[in-house]
Motif scaffolding. Structure first.
Motif, PDB file in Angstrom:
ATOM      1  N   MET A  93       0.847  -1.194  -0.111  1.00  0.00           N
ATOM      2  CA  MET A  93      -0.014   0.026  -0.021  1.00  0.00           C
ATOM      3  C   MET A  93       0.843   1.159   0.060  1.00  0.00           C
ATOM      4  O   MET A  93       2.089   1.127   0.439  1.00  0.00           O
ATOM      5  N   ILE A  94       0.331   2.185  -0.624  1.00  0.00           N
ATOM      6  CA  ILE A  94       1.033   3.445  -0.501  1.00  0.00           C
ATOM      7  C   ILE A  94       0.363   4.541   0.708  1.00  0.00           C
ATOM      8  O   ILE A  94      -0.639   4.657   0.712  1.00  0.00           O
ATOM      9  N   VAL A  95       1.645   4.656   1.428  1.00  0.00           N
ATOM     10  CA  VAL A  95       1.213   5.821   2.427  1.00  0.00           C
ATOM     11  C   VAL A  95       1.724   7.338   2.153  1.00  0.00           C
ATOM     12  O   VAL A  95       2.808   7.334   1.819  1.00  0.00           O
ATOM     13  N   VAL A  96       0.788   8.083   2.346  1.00  0.00           N
ATOM     14  CA  VAL A  96       1.207   9.414   2.037  1.00  0.00           C
ATOM     15  C   VAL A  96       0.928  10.447   3.058  1.00  0.00           C
ATOM     16  O   VAL A  96       0.014  10.412   3.841  1.00  0.00           O
ATOM     17  N   ALA A  97       1.932  11.305   3.288  1.00  0.00           N
ATOM     18  CA  ALA A  97       1.541  12.811   4.263  1.00  0.00           C
ATOM     19  C   ALA A  97       1.127  13.625   3.430  1.00  0.00           C
ATOM     20  O   ALA A  97       1.830  14.112   2.404  1.00  0.00           O
ATOM     21  N   SER A  98      -0.266  14.060   3.796  1.00  0.00           N
ATOM     22  CA  SER A  98      -1.039  15.143   2.979  1.00  0.00           C
ATOM     23  C   SER A  98      -1.033  16.480   3.652  1.00  0.00           C
ATOM     24  O   SER A  98      -1.185  17.210   2.880  1.00  0.00           O
ATOM     25  N   GLY A  99      -1.212  16.456   4.857  1.00  0.00           N
ATOM     26  CA  GLY A  99      -1.590  17.746   5.606  1.00  0.00           C
ATOM     27  C   GLY A  99      -2.926  18.323   5.405  1.00  0.00           C
ATOM     28  O   GLY A  99      -3.401  17.990   4.320  1.00  0.00           O
ATOM     29  N   SER A 100      -3.607  18.895   6.248  1.00  0.00           N
ATOM     30  CA  SER A 100      -4.851  19.254   5.964  1.00  0.00           C
ATOM     31  C   SER A 100      -4.848  20.570   5.384  1.00  0.00           C
ATOM     32  O   SER A 100      -5.961  20.616   4.622  1.00  0.00           O
ATOM     33  N   GLY A 101      -3.823  21.121   4.918  1.00  0.00           N
ATOM     34  CA  GLY A 101      -3.904  22.260   4.126  1.00  0.00           C
ATOM     35  C   GLY A 101      -3.932  22.059   2.814  1.00  0.00           C
ATOM     36  O   GLY A 101      -4.311  22.996   1.991  1.00  0.00           O
ATOM     37  N   ILE A 102      -3.783  20.970   2.400  1.00  0.00           N
ATOM     38  CA  ILE A 102      -3.741  20.693   0.827  1.00  0.00           C
ATOM     39  C   ILE A 102      -5.203  20.622   0.276  1.00  0.00           C
ATOM     40  O   ILE A 102      -5.362  20.343  -0.833  1.00  0.00           O
ATOM     41  N   GLY A 103      -6.042  20.396   1.177  1.00  0.00           N
ATOM     42  CA  GLY A 103      -7.200  20.151   0.748  1.00  0.00           C
ATOM     43  C   GLY A 103      -7.951  18.744   0.406  1.00  0.00           C
ATOM     44  O   GLY A 103      -9.130  18.696  -0.141  1.00  0.00           O
ATOM     45  N   ILE A 104      -7.382  17.496   0.611  1.00  0.00           N
ATOM     46  CA  ILE A 104      -7.763  16.444   0.442  1.00  0.00           C
ATOM     47  C   ILE A 104      -8.807  16.231   1.582  1.00  0.00           C
ATOM     48  O   ILE A 104      -8.553  16.317   2.761  1.00  0.00           O
ATOM     49  N   PRO A 105     -10.009  15.687   1.053  1.00  0.00           N
ATOM     50  CA  PRO A 105     -10.905  15.273   2.079  1.00  0.00           C
ATOM     51  C   PRO A 105     -10.623  14.346   3.081  1.00  0.00           C
ATOM     52  O   PRO A 105      -9.876  13.290   2.823  1.00  0.00           O
ATOM     53  N   PRO A 106     -11.343  14.512   4.436  1.00  0.00           N
ATOM     54  CA  PRO A 106     -10.795  13.509   5.484  1.00  0.00           C
ATOM     55  C   PRO A 106     -11.644  12.235   5.599  1.00  0.00           C
ATOM     56  O   PRO A 106     -11.923  11.487   6.425  1.00  0.00           O
ATOM     57  N   TYR A 107     -12.158  11.945   4.211  1.00  0.00           N
ATOM     58  CA  TYR A 107     -12.890  10.776   4.089  1.00  0.00           C
ATOM     59  C   TYR A 107     -12.470   9.901   2.985  1.00  0.00           C
ATOM     60  O   TYR A 107     -11.752  10.367   2.009  1.00  0.00           O
ATOM     61  N   GLN A 108     -12.927   8.697   2.830  1.00  0.00           N
ATOM     62  CA  GLN A 108     -12.425   7.734   1.914  1.00  0.00           C
ATOM     63  C   GLN A 108     -12.860   8.102   0.553  1.00  0.00           C
ATOM     64  O   GLN A 108     -14.252   8.465   0.245  1.00  0.00           O
ATOM     65  N   GLN A 109     -11.920   7.960  -0.441  1.00  0.00           N
ATOM     66  CA  GLN A 109     -12.274   8.217  -2.014  1.00  0.00           C
ATOM     67  C   GLN A 109     -11.221   7.927  -2.689  1.00  0.00           C
ATOM     68  O   GLN A 109     -10.331   7.309  -2.415  1.00  0.00           O
ATOM     69  N   VAL A 110     -11.709   7.820  -3.987  1.00  0.00           N
ATOM     70  CA  VAL A 110     -10.762   7.140  -5.173  1.00  0.00           C
ATOM     71  C   VAL A 110      -9.776   8.469  -5.481  1.00  0.00           C
ATOM     72  O   VAL A 110     -10.154   9.448  -5.750  1.00  0.00           O
ATOM     73  N   VAL A 111      -8.560   7.773  -5.575  1.00  0.00           N
ATOM     74  CA  VAL A 111      -7.508   8.731  -5.793  1.00  0.00           C
ATOM     75  C   VAL A 111      -6.679   8.199  -6.894  1.00  0.00           C
ATOM     76  O   VAL A 111      -6.580   6.969  -7.167  1.00  0.00           O
ATOM     77  N   THR A 112      -5.706   8.891  -7.595  1.00  0.00           N
ATOM     78  CA  THR A 112      -4.712   8.306  -8.383  1.00  0.00           C
ATOM     79  C   THR A 112      -3.494   9.121  -7.727  1.00  0.00           C
ATOM     80  O   THR A 112      -3.343   9.988  -7.446  1.00  0.00           O
ATOM     81  N   TYR A 113      -2.304   7.995  -7.922  1.00  0.00           N
ATOM     82  CA  TYR A 113      -1.056   8.408  -7.290  1.00  0.00           C
ATOM     83  C   TYR A 113      -0.040   8.350  -8.641  1.00  0.00           C
ATOM     84  O   TYR A 113      -0.109   7.130  -8.885  1.00  0.00           O
ATOM     85  N   GLU A 114       0.792   9.326  -8.784  1.00  0.00           N
ATOM     86  CA  GLU A 114       1.795   9.328  -9.931  1.00  0.00           C
ATOM     87  C   GLU A 114       3.005   9.406  -9.192  1.00  0.00           C
ATOM     88  O   GLU A 114       3.439  10.281  -8.285  1.00  0.00           O
ATOM     89  N   ALA A 115       4.203   8.812  -9.765  1.00  0.00           N
ATOM     90  CA  ALA A 115       5.432   9.061  -9.262  1.00  0.00           C
ATOM     91  C   ALA A 115       6.618   8.714 -10.609  1.00  0.00           C
ATOM     92  O   ALA A 115       5.961   7.725 -11.473  1.00  0.00           O
ATOM     93  N   ASP A 116       7.598   9.290 -10.745  1.00  0.00           N
ATOM     94  CA  ASP A 116       8.388   9.001 -11.887  1.00  0.00           C
ATOM     95  C   ASP A 116       9.910   9.295 -11.677  1.00  0.00           C
ATOM     96  O   ASP A 116       9.931  10.107 -10.739  1.00  0.00           O
ATOM     97  N   THR A 117      10.770   9.038 -12.401  1.00  0.00           N
ATOM     98  CA  THR A 117      12.144   9.366 -12.486  1.00  0.00           C
ATOM     99  C   THR A 117      12.406   9.202 -13.945  1.00  0.00           C
ATOM    100  O   THR A 117      12.853   8.374 -14.544  1.00  0.00           O
ATOM    101  N   LEU A 118      12.089  10.470 -14.865  1.00  0.00           N
ATOM    102  CA  LEU A 118      12.415  10.712 -16.196  1.00  0.00           C
ATOM    103  C   LEU A 118      13.553  11.832 -16.101  1.00  0.00           C
ATOM    104  O   LEU A 118      13.677  12.697 -15.678  1.00  0.00           O
ATOM    105  N   HIS A 119      14.724  11.292 -17.018  1.00  0.00           N
ATOM    106  CA  HIS A 119      15.962  12.286 -17.223  1.00  0.00           C
ATOM    107  C   HIS A 119      15.510  13.311 -18.170  1.00  0.00           C
ATOM    108  O   HIS A 119      14.783  13.159 -18.794  1.00  0.00           O
ATOM    109  N   PRO A 120      15.544  14.517 -17.448  1.00  0.00           N
ATOM    110  CA  PRO A 120      15.176  15.958 -18.188  1.00  0.00           C
ATOM    111  C   PRO A 120      15.611  15.934 -19.878  1.00  0.00           C
ATOM    112  O   PRO A 120      15.046  16.660 -20.536  1.00  0.00           O
ATOM    113  N   ASP A 121      16.894  15.322 -19.961  1.00  0.00           N
ATOM    114  CA  ASP A 121      17.319  15.472 -21.449  1.00  0.00           C
ATOM    115  C   ASP A 121      17.028  14.340 -22.415  1.00  0.00           C
ATOM    116  O   ASP A 121      16.660  14.627 -23.621  1.00  0.00           O
ATOM    117  N   THR A 122      17.106  13.260 -21.705  1.00  0.00           N
ATOM    118  CA  THR A 122      17.012  11.961 -22.650  1.00  0.00           C
ATOM    119  C   THR A 122      15.630  11.417 -22.544  1.00  0.00           C
ATOM    120  O   THR A 122      15.227  10.510 -23.362  1.00  0.00           O
TER     121      THR A 122
END
Length: 141
Positions: free
Chosen positions: A50-79
């Motif tokens: 499972m993915i555990v994220v620190a969101s903080g209340s200030g970014i506006g994610i509601p405090p109830y269960q909902q469907v989300v998408t999570y994205e991460a990447d490592t793409l070289h800026p030149d290649t």
């Protein structure tokens, strides 16, 4: 570094995706806010697939269960060599005080802002692609 002429894309398995996500500490969560998609950078860790994220209340994610998408990447800026992973699943807030304390210590957030809200994302759809340099075709025999 010289950019390769042609890249090839290679799908990654769910297990490979989770292993790669575990090697980075930062990604982007996409969620609905006022019925519109919203994207925020967050710190994360992987635990028990499972993915555990620190969101903080200030970014506006509601405090109830909902469907989300999570994205991460490592793409070289030149290649543009590297990978990206997109995970869709249900996010739920962590409310147990001992779990909250443990995750806050483990996440070691580097992004600014409060880290008082922790979410756990249960992956349902995982898509991962790795971009590699295309190899020359084998000569005909």
């Amino acid at each position: 570094m010289t950019a390769p002429e042609i890249l090839t894309s290679h799908p990654l398995s769910d297990a490979e995706c989770l292993l790669l996500l575990a090697k980075v500490r930062f990604g982007r969560i996409v969620y609905a806010r006022h019925a519109l998609p919203t994207i925020r950078p967050v710190n994360h860790l992987i635990e028990d697939e499972m993915i555990v994220v620190a969101s903080g209340s200030g970014i506006g994610i509601p405090p109830y269960q909902q469907v989300v998408t999570y994205e991460a990447d490592t793409l070289h800026p030149d290649t543009q060599l590297g990978w990206f992973i997109i995970v869709t699943g249900t996010a739920e807030p962590i409310t147990d005080p001992s779990d909250l304390s443990r995750y806050q210590a483990m996440l070691r957030p580097r992004l600014p802002g409060s880290q008082d809200r922790i979410l756990r994302i249960h992956p349902e759809i995982i898509t991962g692609i790795q971009y590699r340099e295309a190899t020359a075709p084998e000569p005909p025999q």
